[in-house]
Design an enzyme around this catalytic site. Structure first.
Site, mmCIF file in Angstrom:
data_model
loop_
_atom_site.group_PDB
_atom_site.id
_atom_site.type_symbol
_atom_site.label_atom_id
_atom_site.label_comp_id
_atom_site.label_asym_id
_atom_site.label_seq_id
_atom_site.Cartn_x
_atom_site.Cartn_y
_atom_site.Cartn_z
ATOM 1 N N LYS A 169 -14.960 2.772 -2.845
ATOM 2 C CA LYS A 169 -13.789 3.631 -3.036
ATOM 3 C C LYS A 169 -13.934 4.445 -4.319
ATOM 4 C CE LYS A 169 -10.595 0.705 -0.440
ATOM 5 N NZ LYS A 169 -9.984 1.464 0.652
ATOM 6 N N GLU A 210 -0.535 -4.181 1.547
ATOM 7 C CA GLU A 210 -0.700 -3.459 2.810
ATOM 8 C C GLU A 210 0.601 -3.507 3.601
ATOM 9 O OE1 GLU A 210 -4.828 -3.824 4.682
ATOM 10 O OE2 GLU A 210 -4.362 -5.872 4.087
ATOM 11 N N ARG A 227 -24.389 -4.761 23.540
ATOM 12 C CA ARG A 227 -24.561 -5.420 24.832
ATOM 13 C C ARG A 227 -24.337 -4.492 26.026
ATOM 14 N NH1 ARG A 227 -21.276 -10.776 24.237
ATOM 15 N NH2 ARG A 227 -20.111 -9.137 23.223
ATOM 16 N N HIS A 257 -12.753 -8.414 -1.968
ATOM 17 C CA HIS A 257 -12.242 -7.177 -2.573
ATOM 18 C C HIS A 257 -11.582 -7.401 -3.944
ATOM 19 C CE1 HIS A 257 -13.238 -5.735 1.301
ATOM 20 N NE2 HIS A 257 -12.097 -5.946 1.903
ATOM 21 N N LYS A 273 -18.903 -8.075 5.687
ATOM 22 C CA LYS A 273 -18.156 -9.284 5.482
ATOM 23 C C LYS A 273 -17.515 -9.700 6.801
ATOM 24 C CE LYS A 273 -13.747 -9.143 4.020
ATOM 25 N NZ LYS A 273 -12.696 -8.607 4.877
ATOM 26 N N HIS A 289 -16.479 -2.875 1.108
ATOM 27 C CA HIS A 289 -16.173 -1.441 1.127
ATOM 28 C C HIS A 289 -15.271 -1.017 -0.042
ATOM 29 C CE1 HIS A 289 -12.445 -2.551 3.207
ATOM 30 N NE2 HIS A 289 -11.995 -1.353 2.967
ATOM 31 N N ASP A 340 -10.077 -13.364 3.367
ATOM 32 C CA ASP A 340 -10.186 -12.001 3.878
ATOM 33 C C ASP A 340 -10.175 -10.961 2.750
ATOM 34 O OD1 ASP A 340 -10.171 -10.081 6.111
ATOM 35 O OD2 ASP A 340 -8.133 -9.592 5.446
ATOM 36 N N LYS A 393 -0.066 -8.737 3.605
ATOM 37 C CA LYS A 393 0.193 -7.813 4.717
ATOM 38 C C LYS A 393 1.697 -7.703 4.908
ATOM 39 C CE LYS A 393 -4.222 -8.338 6.864
ATOM 40 N NZ LYS A 393 -4.898 -7.120 6.381
HETATM 41 C C1 BG6 Z 1 -10.679 -5.533 5.224
HETATM 42 C C2 BG6 Z 1 -9.822 -6.685 5.640
HETATM 43 O O1 BG6 Z 1 -11.839 -5.994 4.583
HETATM 44 O O2 BG6 Z 1 -9.960 -4.687 4.352
HETATM 45 C C3 BG6 Z 1 -8.534 -6.200 6.284
HETATM 46 O O3 BG6 Z 1 -10.530 -7.519 6.556
HETATM 47 C C4 BG6 Z 1 -7.833 -5.213 5.368
HETATM 48 O O4 BG6 Z 1 -7.673 -7.286 6.602
HETATM 49 C C5 BG6 Z 1 -8.794 -4.125 4.910
HETATM 50 O O5 BG6 Z 1 -6.750 -4.641 6.092
HETATM 51 C C6 BG6 Z 1 -8.154 -3.225 3.861
HETATM 52 O O6 BG6 Z 1 -8.987 -2.134 3.600
HETATM 53 P P1 BG6 Z 1 -8.411 -0.730 3.117
HETATM 54 O O7 BG6 Z 1 -9.618 0.098 2.852
HETATM 55 O O8 BG6 Z 1 -7.538 -0.233 4.212
HETATM 56 O O9 BG6 Z 1 -7.607 -1.030 1.876
#
Ligand code: BG6
Length: 483
Positions: free
Chosen positions: A178, A212, A46, A236, A144, A174, A231, A331
């Site tokens: 990895k 995390e 934008r 994942h 996502k 993602h 999430d 988290k």
């Molecule tokens: C994301 C989530 O998809 O993955 C986040 O939305 C999370 O909440 C993150 O922190 C973790 O990714 P990575 O690669 O840091 O383990």
């Protein structure tokens, strides 16, 4: 080896993901010689920026998020030269003819990265078609969250299918990019050693932990509507579960791999409520201002969203019936640590009376940090002390086993973007996979909503609520230490 020349348009090109991951990643590929010099990257967003302004923005982003830049001297300007920008109105008409003009008449691969809220996917897809950019050559990349339940995911799939074929759609998770996640497949299907033991007869249970230390940070508004289940687990953790549990695909090709993953998701048992623990992190004691508790962080004092989840599930198929799979993510936990652990059963009979039943082989596949694979084996304790057994790791920490000079560090996003350009969908989720994953998580979430379930508080820097330990303990098992 350079990929073929491409034009990559990034919708949301000024956004967080573009600045933190996509562009620094592309810069690394450029420095590695993988991005061909003719390739173009077009930011579309934008903001009323011009080409020069965008290049400056990305120069700063690379300095801030690009990591170790040694060895890239003199490469940044030629890279920035490949960048262009168009100010665009995703829901209106502004900027589209300009973009269409930029994309006209090239013979290059065309990829469109939708790094925007899913609510805009339809608008953008429609305009790509209207302006003649959605032909068979186009590839689209979507991030996502892919929906928030089965219904919304189906609607999104349907919208995208109006304009694109499934083989043009790259849904990113993602975690699949990895390094160790791919190594998981190499270890399983490249060795004779593991596969014969890879079933309920020899495996006691499997644990998947993605812990995390970060909190929800500035993403409170998004996160409070999602929670750990949407999430992290729905995408994942389920992807990791699929790769660890799937049958060997006939070949390493996109549909062969994705067919097998889908079968795993479809065979997942519904999860009983006493097999799930939800938690919300508390503030850091004495440092509440800097590290507030979950409800303060998301500015919702009555929030019932979970920032931690642990659960037990089973896969009802011939290979895995009766083997528990324990999943855990959260988290503000004790450490940043992602690991998949396969715990094998006791030997059927111990000839060493003293040690009966105390030793189990444990295969742990570590995703981050310190990527590597460790197999715990039992040996005799060295020395004169008689037949005493100890467990020692057979270690393959990549950084130690291989010459660091030979290992090219590739971030998940870099790898996945290059796969888009190569046209390889193996590490991307197919529409039916995403839907099946929601079909499994939906009833769990609906159950919480119906019961007004309130997550249990857990201490800052802990491993979740104590109930999570109990989930394992009552079955005579224990979580691996998060370290
Ligand atoms: C994301 C989530 O998809 O993955 C986040 O939305 C999370 O909440 C993150 O922190 C973790 O990714 P990575 O690669 O840091 O383990």
């Amino acid at each position: 080896i350079p990929v073929d020349p491409f034009d990559l348009v990034i919708f949301g090109g000024t956004g967080d993901l573009a600045r933190r991951k996509i562009l620094p990643g592309l810069f690394r590929r450029f420095c590695a010689g993988q991005m061909p010099p003719q390739a173009r990257i077009i930011g579309a967003a934008r903001s009323e920026l011009d080409k020069g302004g965008y290049r400056e923005m990305i120069r700063e982003a690379i300095a801030e998020f690009g990591g170790d830049l040694t060895g890239t001297e003199g490469r940044l300007d030629p890279f920035l030269d490949r960048l262009d920008y168009v100010a665009i109105d995703a829901r209106g008409e502004g900027g589209w003819s300009e973009l269409a003009e930029m994309m006209k008449g090239t013979e290059r691969i065309e990829a469109y990265y939708f790094s925007v809220a899913p609510a805009l996917f339809g608008d953008i897809a429609e305009r790509l078609q209207k302006w003649g950019m959605a032909d068979d050559r186009a590839r689209i990349v979507v991030e996502k969250p892919f929906g928030r339940d089965l219904e919304t995911a189906r609607a999104l799939n349907k919208t995208l299918a109006t304009y694109f074929n499934e083989d043009q759609i790259y849904r990113i998770d993602h975690y699949l990019g990895k390094e160790t996640v791919q190594n998981l497949m190499a270890v399983r299907f490249g060795n004779m050693l593991f596969e014969p033991l890879w079933n309920s007869q020899y495996v006691d249970h499997i644990q998947i932990t993605v812990a995390e230390t970060v909190g929800v940070g500035g993403r409170g508004e998004y996160y409070d509507k999602s929670g750990a289940m949407r999430d992290m687990v729905q995408n994942h953790l389920m992807q990791l579960l699929c790769l660890i549990a799937m049958e060997p695909p006939a070949r390493f090709s996109p549909d062969a791999v994705r067919d097998e993953k889908l079968k795993v998701i479809r065979a997942l048992e519904p999860v009983a409520s006493h097999h799930i623990v939800r938690g919300q992190y508390q503030a850091e004691p004495m440092n509440e201002a800097e590290n507030p508790g979950y409800r303060t962080a998301v500015e919702n004092p009555r929030s019932r969203t979970e920032s931690f989840i642990s659960m037990r599930t089973e896969i009802s198929n011939w290979r895995w019936a009766g083997t528990p799979f324990y999943l855990r993510t959260g988290k503000r936990m004790a450490a940043r640590s992602s690991e998949i652990t396969v715990v094998f059963k006791d030997t059927p009979h111990s000839i060493f009376e003293e040690d009966a039943g105390r030793h189990r082989n444990v295969l742990s596949i570590r995703l981050q940090p310190n990527e590597g694979i460790t197999l715990g084996v039992t040996i005799k304790e060295p020395g004169p002390g008689g037949m005493r057994l100890i467990d020692v790791p057979l270690d393959m920490t990549f950084a130690e086993a291989l010459d660091p000079e030979d290992i090219e560090q590739v971030d998940a996003y870099e790898r996945l973007i290059m796969d888009v350009i190569r046209g390889n969908q193996t590490l991307f989720m197919r529409g039916d996979e995403v839907e099946a994953a929601w079909a499994w998580t939906d009833p769990i979430i609906e159950g919480w909503e119906a019961r007004n379930d309130v997550p249990k508080p857990y201490d800052y820097g802990s491993n979740g609520p104590t109930d999570s330990e109990e989930l394992m303990r009552r079955e005579g098992r224990a979580w691996r230490e998060v370290s």
